[in-house]
Design a protein around this motif. Structure first.
Motif, short mmCIF file in Angstrom:
data_model
loop_
_atom_site.label_atom_id
_atom_site.label_comp_id
_atom_site.label_asym_id
_atom_site.label_seq_id
_atom_site.Cartn_x
_atom_site.Cartn_y
_atom_site.Cartn_z
N LYS A 5 2.63 9.42 -5.96
CA LYS A 5 3.21 10.73 -5.69
C LYS A 5 4.37 11.03 -6.63
O LYS A 5 4.58 12.16 -7.06
N THR A 6 5.13 10.00 -6.96
CA THR A 6 6.24 10.18 -7.91
C THR A 6 5.71 10.57 -9.28
O THR A 6 6.27 11.45 -9.96
N ILE A 7 4.62 9.95 -9.70
CA ILE A 7 3.99 10.31 -10.98
C ILE A 7 3.52 11.76 -10.96
O ILE A 7 3.66 12.50 -11.95
N ALA A 43 0.83 -1.21 0.00
CA ALA A 43 0.00 0.00 0.00
C ALA A 43 0.86 1.26 0.00
O ALA A 43 0.59 2.22 -0.73
N LEU A 44 1.93 1.27 0.81
CA LEU A 44 2.83 2.42 0.85
C LEU A 44 3.58 2.59 -0.46
O LEU A 44 3.77 3.71 -0.95
N LEU A 45 4.03 1.46 -1.02
CA LEU A 45 4.74 1.53 -2.31
C LEU A 45 3.83 2.09 -3.40
O LEU A 45 4.27 2.85 -4.27
N LYS A 46 2.56 1.74 -3.36
CA LYS A 46 1.59 2.27 -4.32
C LYS A 46 1.46 3.78 -4.16
O LYS A 46 1.40 4.53 -5.15
N LYS A 47 1.41 4.25 -2.91
CA LYS A 47 1.32 5.69 -2.66
C LYS A 47 2.59 6.42 -3.13
O LYS A 47 2.52 7.51 -3.70
#
Length: 311
Positions: A132-134, A124-128
């Protein structure tokens, strides 16, 4: 004979005296013009040169100088506006990049320092972090695109394009989303093909921006329309919705670089404030114009005008 010579001398003296007075007056006027110009330039005032004179050449000079002073005042005003805009842009860039990067850093620290975190929590954190990077990358692309457009480095090839096809393809791209959101869609595209001078890729981007904007931030009106129309000289595309709209006092400002609204109808006016600026620059790169009119909950319409081409 003596009397005649005395009269000649008297006339010559009169002519000399007149020329002397004229030259003295001209010298005084030129001295005044020089000193006044120095004062205007040093103090950056908005004054003009006012001199009462019968000298036609001096009158022409004064008119030309006053035109230059007006041009300089306009240039100074534009420069001051640009400086303020750039300062605001730098402030917004710093804020808009700092915020998501701070969030990414926080998530990265959590992933690095919390060994008890479950696999699902990590995912879930990696998805966030990914999202945010995008966001950061998209923002950087916007600044880069605007810089290229305003510097003239972005070359756009203009050709004759079928406006009916471009409009149909773009509205169909969003049709499923519009239906899913419960929008009422109004499409008015004539059967007769209309051609305009433009670039399909650029126009697709413009329409994509405006339609996305209307869907996302005119959502409270649940209505979206596209109208294709023309006259003898231009082809117009209207993208409209019935959302909250834009206050009349702000309509002339929404296309300005970095302009944002505190109570905005959409994010194009928030954050970086670049969305509509880029859209406007792209339309101008096509040799066209874009305008906005808005009446709250009745009709907010972006009008794109491009040069009409014959068949």
């Amino acid at each position: 004979m003596v009397l005649f010579l005395m009269m000649i001398n008297f006339i010559l003296l009169g002519v000399v005296f007149f020329q002397y007075r004229t030259q003295k007056s001209k010298d005084a006027n030129l001295r005044y013009i020089y000193e006044k110009l120095q004062d205007i330039l040093e103090n950056q005032t908005g004054e003009k040169l006012l001199v009462v004179t019968d000298d036609k050449e001096l009158q022409k000079l004064l008119v030309a100088i006053n035109h230059l002073l007006v041009a300089k005042q306009i240039t100074n005003a534009d420069h001051a506006k640009l400086v303020m805009s750039m300062r605001k842009m730098l402030s917004n860039v710093s804020h808009d990049l700092k915020t998501p990067l701070t969030v990414v850093l926080g998530y990265a620290e959590m992933l690095h320092t919390d060994p008890t975190m479950s696999v699902d929590e990590r995912q879930a954190l990696l998805k966030k972090v990914h999202m945010k990077t995008i966001d950061v990358i998209e923002l950087i692309h916007k600044f880069f695109d605007l810089a290229k457009l305003e510097s003239g480095d972005k070359e756009i090839e203009l050709t004759r394009i079928n406006m009916n096809e471009v409009c149909q393809e773009n509205i169909l791209t969003f049709y499923d989303l519009l239906m899913a959101k419960g929008f009422s869609v109004h499409i008015d595209i004539p059967k007769e093909p209309l051609y305009a001078l433009g670039n399909v890729e650029v126009l697709n981007r413009v329409l994509n921006n405006l339609i996305s904007n209307a869907i996302t931030y005119g959502d409270d009106g649940k209505t979206l329309g596209m109208t294709l129309r023309s006259d003898e000289k231009v082809v117009c595309i209207d993208i409209w919705d019935k959302g909250k709209g834009i206050a009349e006092s702000q309509i002339d400002k929404v296309f300005e670089r970095m302009y944002t609204l505190e109570d905005s109808r959409n994010r194009l006016y928030q954050g970086s404030g670049l969305g509509l600026t880029i859209t406007k620059r792209l339309v101008e790169a096509l040799g066209g114009e874009i305008h906005l009119s808005s009446t709250s909950y009745e009709k907010t319409v972006f009008i794109i005008k491009l040069k009409r081409m014959k068949y």
